[in-house]
Design an enzyme around this catalytic site. Structure first.
Site, PDB file in Angstrom:
ATOM      1  CG  ASP A   1      -8.943  -2.974  -4.144  1.00  0.00           C
ATOM      2  OD1 ASP A   1      -8.344  -2.411  -3.227  1.00  0.00           O
ATOM      3  OD2 ASP A   1      -9.719  -3.926  -3.956  1.00  0.00           O
TER       4      ASP A   1
ATOM      5  CE1 TYR B   1     -13.050  -7.533   1.567  1.00  0.00           C
ATOM      6  CE2 TYR B   1     -11.390  -9.076   0.791  1.00  0.00           C
ATOM      7  CZ  TYR B   1     -11.767  -8.047   1.619  1.00  0.00           C
ATOM      8  OH  TYR B   1     -10.865  -7.525   2.514  1.00  0.00           O
TER       9      TYR B   1
ATOM     10  NE  ARG C   1      -7.068   5.260   2.775  1.00  0.00           N
ATOM     11  CZ  ARG C   1      -7.907   4.372   3.280  1.00  0.00           C
ATOM     12  NH1 ARG C   1      -9.155   4.691   3.491  1.00  0.00           N
ATOM     13  NH2 ARG C   1      -7.501   3.167   3.603  1.00  0.00           N
TER      14      ARG C   1
ATOM     15  NE  ARG D   1      -9.864   7.682  -2.195  1.00  0.00           N
ATOM     16  CZ  ARG D   1     -11.079   8.108  -1.887  1.00  0.00           C
ATOM     17  NH1 ARG D   1     -11.654   9.058  -2.587  1.00  0.00           N
ATOM     18  NH2 ARG D   1     -11.716   7.575  -0.852  1.00  0.00           N
TER      19      ARG D   1
ATOM     20  NE  ARG E   1      -4.274  -1.518   0.447  1.00  0.00           N
ATOM     21  CZ  ARG E   1      -5.278  -1.631   1.300  1.00  0.00           C
ATOM     22  NH1 ARG E   1      -5.450  -0.729   2.229  1.00  0.00           N
ATOM     23  NH2 ARG E   1      -6.117  -2.633   1.204  1.00  0.00           N
TER      24      ARG E   1
HETATM   25  O1  CP3 Z   1      -0.003  -1.706  -2.517  1.00  0.00           O
HETATM   26  C1  CP3 Z   1      -0.310  -0.747  -3.249  1.00  0.00           C
HETATM   27  O2  CP3 Z   1       0.078   0.433  -3.040  1.00  0.00           O
HETATM   28  C2  CP3 Z   1      -1.129  -1.017  -4.511  1.00  0.00           C
HETATM   29  C3  CP3 Z   1      -2.517  -0.802  -4.433  1.00  0.00           C
HETATM   30  C4  CP3 Z   1      -3.417  -1.756  -3.632  1.00  0.00           C
HETATM   31  C5  CP3 Z   1      -4.620  -1.310  -3.046  1.00  0.00           C
HETATM   32  N1  CP3 Z   1      -5.288  -2.398  -2.573  1.00  0.00           N
HETATM   33  C6  CP3 Z   1      -5.076   0.079  -3.014  1.00  0.00           C
HETATM   34  C7  CP3 Z   1      -6.143   0.474  -2.071  1.00  0.00           C
HETATM   35  C8  CP3 Z   1      -3.327  -3.127  -3.426  1.00  0.00           C
HETATM   36  C9  CP3 Z   1      -2.209  -4.098  -3.788  1.00  0.00           C
HETATM   37  C10 CP3 Z   1      -4.529  -3.526  -2.754  1.00  0.00           C
HETATM   38  C11 CP3 Z   1      -4.841  -4.914  -2.391  1.00  0.00           C
HETATM   39  C12 CP3 Z   1      -6.033  -5.212  -1.592  1.00  0.00           C
HETATM   40  N2  CP3 Z   1      -7.266  -4.630  -1.651  1.00  0.00           N
HETATM   41  C13 CP3 Z   1      -6.095  -6.259  -0.640  1.00  0.00           C
HETATM   42  C14 CP3 Z   1      -4.986  -7.219  -0.330  1.00  0.00           C
HETATM   43  C15 CP3 Z   1      -3.955  -6.633   0.554  1.00  0.00           C
HETATM   44  C16 CP3 Z   1      -4.385  -6.439   1.982  1.00  0.00           C
HETATM   45  O3  CP3 Z   1      -4.407  -5.268   2.398  1.00  0.00           O
HETATM   46  O4  CP3 Z   1      -4.641  -7.424   2.666  1.00  0.00           O
HETATM   47  C17 CP3 Z   1      -7.395  -6.257  -0.097  1.00  0.00           C
HETATM   48  C18 CP3 Z   1      -7.920  -7.187   0.974  1.00  0.00           C
HETATM   49  C19 CP3 Z   1      -8.125  -5.229  -0.752  1.00  0.00           C
HETATM   50  C20 CP3 Z   1      -9.570  -4.878  -0.579  1.00  0.00           C
HETATM   51  C21 CP3 Z   1      -9.707  -3.507  -0.058  1.00  0.00           C
HETATM   52  N3  CP3 Z   1      -9.396  -2.359  -0.760  1.00  0.00           N
HETATM   53  C22 CP3 Z   1     -10.195  -3.107   1.208  1.00  0.00           C
HETATM   54  C23 CP3 Z   1     -10.620  -4.060   2.300  1.00  0.00           C
HETATM   55  C24 CP3 Z   1     -10.177  -1.710   1.232  1.00  0.00           C
HETATM   56  C25 CP3 Z   1     -10.725  -0.820   2.318  1.00  0.00           C
HETATM   57  C26 CP3 Z   1      -9.810  -0.727   3.470  1.00  0.00           C
HETATM   58  C27 CP3 Z   1      -9.064   0.548   3.409  1.00  0.00           C
HETATM   59  O5  CP3 Z   1      -7.844   0.547   3.673  1.00  0.00           O
HETATM   60  O6  CP3 Z   1      -9.701   1.583   3.142  1.00  0.00           O
HETATM   61  C28 CP3 Z   1      -9.631  -1.255   0.003  1.00  0.00           C
HETATM   62  C29 CP3 Z   1      -9.406   0.153  -0.391  1.00  0.00           C
HETATM   63  C30 CP3 Z   1      -8.063   0.520  -0.914  1.00  0.00           C
HETATM   64  N4  CP3 Z   1      -7.290  -0.226  -1.745  1.00  0.00           N
HETATM   65  C31 CP3 Z   1      -7.406   1.770  -0.669  1.00  0.00           C
HETATM   66  C32 CP3 Z   1      -6.200   1.741  -1.395  1.00  0.00           C
HETATM   67  C33 CP3 Z   1      -5.180   2.829  -1.507  1.00  0.00           C
HETATM   68  C34 CP3 Z   1      -7.960   2.910   0.139  1.00  0.00           C
HETATM   69  C35 CP3 Z   1      -9.096   3.515  -0.609  1.00  0.00           C
HETATM   70  C36 CP3 Z   1      -9.115   5.016  -0.686  1.00  0.00           C
HETATM   71  O7  CP3 Z   1      -8.161   5.657  -1.190  1.00  0.00           O
HETATM   72  O8  CP3 Z   1     -10.144   5.552  -0.275  1.00  0.00           O
END
Ligand code: CP3
Length: 340
Positions: free
Chosen positions: A72, A148, A26, A35, A22
């Site tokens: 994502d 999911y 944010r 964003r 990640r």
């Molecule tokens: O790593 C990186 O920088 C690349 C981008 C990336 C994101 N999600 C961006 C993201 C990657 C590789 C993911 C993978 C992802 N997404 C996983 C597996 C990794 C892990 O964390 O276990 C999972 C389970 C998801 C599903 C997901 N996406 C959830 C549960 C959420 C909400 C939780 C949260 O942190 O808000 C997201 C949103 C998400 N994915 C954000 C980002 C930057 C935040 C959203 C935003 O900017 O509002």
């Protein structure tokens, strides 16, 4: 060459590779700005120019060895036809599947332009990277993505686990559909320029040991096999988060080049259980970036001392948190680089 690819190919790297899960996110003010400009998280994921921009942002600040595609894991079920929304502060909301007919209605992902947009992002990023930085593509593992699709969002996965336990016909068909679609999605990323891929099985730790083979190992192995049928020997990182003592088994069974480790396992201990030439990735606690910097630096050094650079990709044990100060990441990078 590129240090992270060297480690994955069991070649001595010029320095210890590091990146952060990640890393585009944010905690970076410039990410929040883009964003806001995009209007929503999903719009950002499907806008190749903006997604490329946020992928590159962390590389401008920090001396990392890899960029990870900004996207994502839920892009795959979305492209398969399930409605998806990210509500501010609530996490994802995904339309669910509950029967064989629901699963049969899912598409192969190619009738929407969602995958195309992500592949275009990969191409844009690849063209912008400096020669030392590798580009990581990714997908979610079938179990985590299926959880999911069954639950509809982030939850304790009780429903998904009960479906997996009862193993109705539709669960296996769903997993198989995810295997096939993930292969298509990854092959497109590789064609567009991804140099390694990480398969995220974030909820692998919830799967009972007796079901690990069927629910976690077999689907991941099938994806890797499908990718390598087109790109022989392609380097793959498997992050089966939370499986503890089973990382060795997973490495052996899937043929991964590296295994990502959650924070509460010993990297050196896991390394001993891996086939020769397989590396570990991880595994500093993401919480340590929120607290006392001296404690973070100590813990970082302990990890670096415990495993050789040739078999280690430094990372966190899970994604960096939103509240993390940028200065803590700067300090972390300095600690890894100072170690040599
Ligand atoms: O790593 C990186 O920088 C690349 C981008 C990336 C994101 N999600 C961006 C993201 C990657 C590789 C993911 C993978 C992802 N997404 C996983 C597996 C990794 C892990 O964390 O276990 C999972 C389970 C998801 C599903 C997901 N996406 C959830 C549960 C959420 C909400 C939780 C949260 O942190 O808000 C997201 C949103 C998400 N994915 C954000 C980002 C930057 C935040 C959203 C935003 O900017 O509002």
């Amino acid at each position: 060459m590129k240090p992270i690819l060297d480690v994955l190919n069991a070649v001595k790297p010029s320095r210890r590779p590091m990146w952060i899960m990640r890393q585009a996110g944010r905690y970076l003010p410039e990410y929040r700005e883009v964003r806001a400009q995009a209007g929503s998280f999903l719009k950002l994921c499907y806008d190749p120019k903006l997604a490329c921009e946020v992928t590159l942002q962390p590389l401008r600040r920090f001396d990392f060895d890899a960029a990870i595609l900004f996207s994502d894991i839920l892009v795959v079920p979305h492209a398969m036809g399930l409605g998806l929304d990210f509500k501010e502060g609530e996490g994802p909301q995904l339309e669910t599947v509950e029967s064989l007919s629901d699963v049969e209605l899912l598409s192969d992902g190619l009738d929407s332009d969602h995958f195309e947009r992500v592949w275009e992002t990969v191409g844009l990023v690849k063209a912008s990277l400096t020669p030392q930085v590798a580009l990581i593509g990714f997908c979610g593992a079938p179990w985590t993505v299926a959880s999911y699709m069954i639950e509809g969002g982030s939850s304790k996965r009780e429903k998904a686990l009960s479906v997996a336990r009862q193993n109705p016909e539709w669960f296996q068909v769903l997993i198989q559909r995810l295997v096939e679609t993930s292969i298509t999605y990854l092959l497109g990323q590789i064609k567009a320029g991804a140099e390694t891929i990480q398969i995220f099985d974030s909820w692998a730790g919830d799967v009972p040991e007796g079901s690990l083979q069927r629910v976690v190992i077999d689907p991941i192995s099938a994806i890797i096999k499908g990718v390598r049928a087109v790109y022989p020997g392609f380097p793959v990182i498997v992050f089966a988060r939370g499986v503890g003592a089973a990382h060795g088994l997973i490495a052996q069974a899937t043929g991964a080049n590296a295994v990502g480790l959650e924070e509460n396992v010993s990297a050196a201990g896991v390394l001993k259980t891996l086939p020769a030439h397989v590396a570990v990735q991880g595994n500093l606690s993401n919480q340590l970036l929120l607290g006392d910097e001296a404690a973070m630096v100590d813990a970082t050094r302990r990890i670096l001392e415990s495993v050789p650079a040739e078999q280690h990709i430094f990372n966190l044990g899970h994604g960096i948190m939103q509240q993390t100060p940028v200065s803590a990441v700067e300090r972390l990078v300095k600690a890894v680089r100072d170690f040599g």
